[in-house]
Design an enzyme around this catalytic site. Structure first.
Site, short mmCIF file in Angstrom:
data_model
loop_
_atom_site.label_atom_id
_atom_site.label_comp_id
_atom_site.label_asym_id
_atom_site.label_seq_id
_atom_site.Cartn_x
_atom_site.Cartn_y
_atom_site.Cartn_z
N SER A 1 0.88 -1.16 0.00
CA SER A 1 0.00 0.00 0.00
C SER A 1 0.92 1.22 0.00
CB SER A 1 -0.93 -0.03 1.22
OG SER A 1 -1.75 1.13 1.24
N TYR B 1 -4.79 8.00 -6.64
CA TYR B 1 -3.76 7.15 -6.03
C TYR B 1 -4.09 6.89 -4.57
CZ TYR B 1 0.79 5.57 -4.35
OH TYR B 1 1.81 4.85 -3.75
#
Length: 229
Positions: free
Chosen positions: A73, A92
């Site tokens: 992540s 994003y």
């Protein structure tokens, strides 16, 4: 496609570690990012990870041997990095929050599965010295990412080794002392805001609070070991 069965046929044997790493960053804020741009990033950043899980996890569970799946992540998957001006655009950030949540759910699913020896983990690095940042700057027109330094890839490899093999952590987050941004400070600020019912990073819209945050970030930069940037 490539999956655990394919790997076995090619003589690679069982899968002990599965690392799912996919990330692109295009666009700016909500008003400046088209639906097509959002969809493109979700396809890569989220669906890419999803495909990897679907392709490998069933066979890894069936192995009945200790193994780990870790998705990348970002600190942007824990805070609103785009709003702070220290990460990619909103698409994003959305995608990385989705990856974090998916791995949290997967962790619980695997824990509840009888006899399962697969554990789920999430890597949440800050800025890393890879071609991603140059591409993200180019895609955003040069103005979104305002990072003064990135950590070397080697330090993330060491972080993974320690987080997965030694500590067995779910959230694998770099030590604040090695990061160009004060990761723990930003996570705590977001948590405090949620608990108090405040708008996200309300200090960004309050001059005094913004100055205190800026001072904290600058102090953090001065304290960084120069060799690690």
């Amino acid at each position: 496609g490539i999956n655990a069965e394919y790997m076995g046929k090619k003589g690679f044997g069982e899968v002990g570690f599965l690392f799912l790493n996919a990330g692109i960053s295009i666009g700016l804020g909500v008003l400046g990012t088209s639906s097509a741009t959002l969809r493109k990033q979700l396809d890569v950043n989220v669906i890419g990870v999803w495909h990897g899980i679907q392709a490998f996890l069933p066979a890894m569970i069936a192995q009945q041997t200790p193994c780990r799946v870790c998705a990348t992540s970002s600190i942007a998957g824990l805070i609103n990095a785009g709003l702070m001006g220290i990460g990619g655009g909103v698409a994003y950030t959305i995608s990385k929050h989705a990856v974090t949540l998916a791995m949290e759910v997967l962790y619980a699913e695997l824990r509840k599965k009888a006899g399962c020896q697969v554990t789920a983990h999430i890597l949440c690095p800050g800025p890393v010295d890879t071609p991603y940042f140059k591409r993200a700057l180019d895609n955003a027109g040069g103005g979104t990412i305002k990072i003064t330094g990135q950590v070397p890839v080697g330090s993330i490899v060491e972080l993974l080794e320690k987080g997965l093999l030694v500590d067995g952590n779910f959230y694998i987050i770099p030590d604040a002392a090695t990061q160009p941004v004060p990761v723990q400070l930003l996570i705590q600020s977001r948590t405090d805001g949620i608990k108090a019912g405040k708008a996200p990073f309300a200090e960004m819209f309050d001059q005094d609070a913004r100055r205190r945050m800026t001072d904290a970030v600058q102090a953090h930069h001065k304290a960084l070991p120069k060799a690690k940037l």
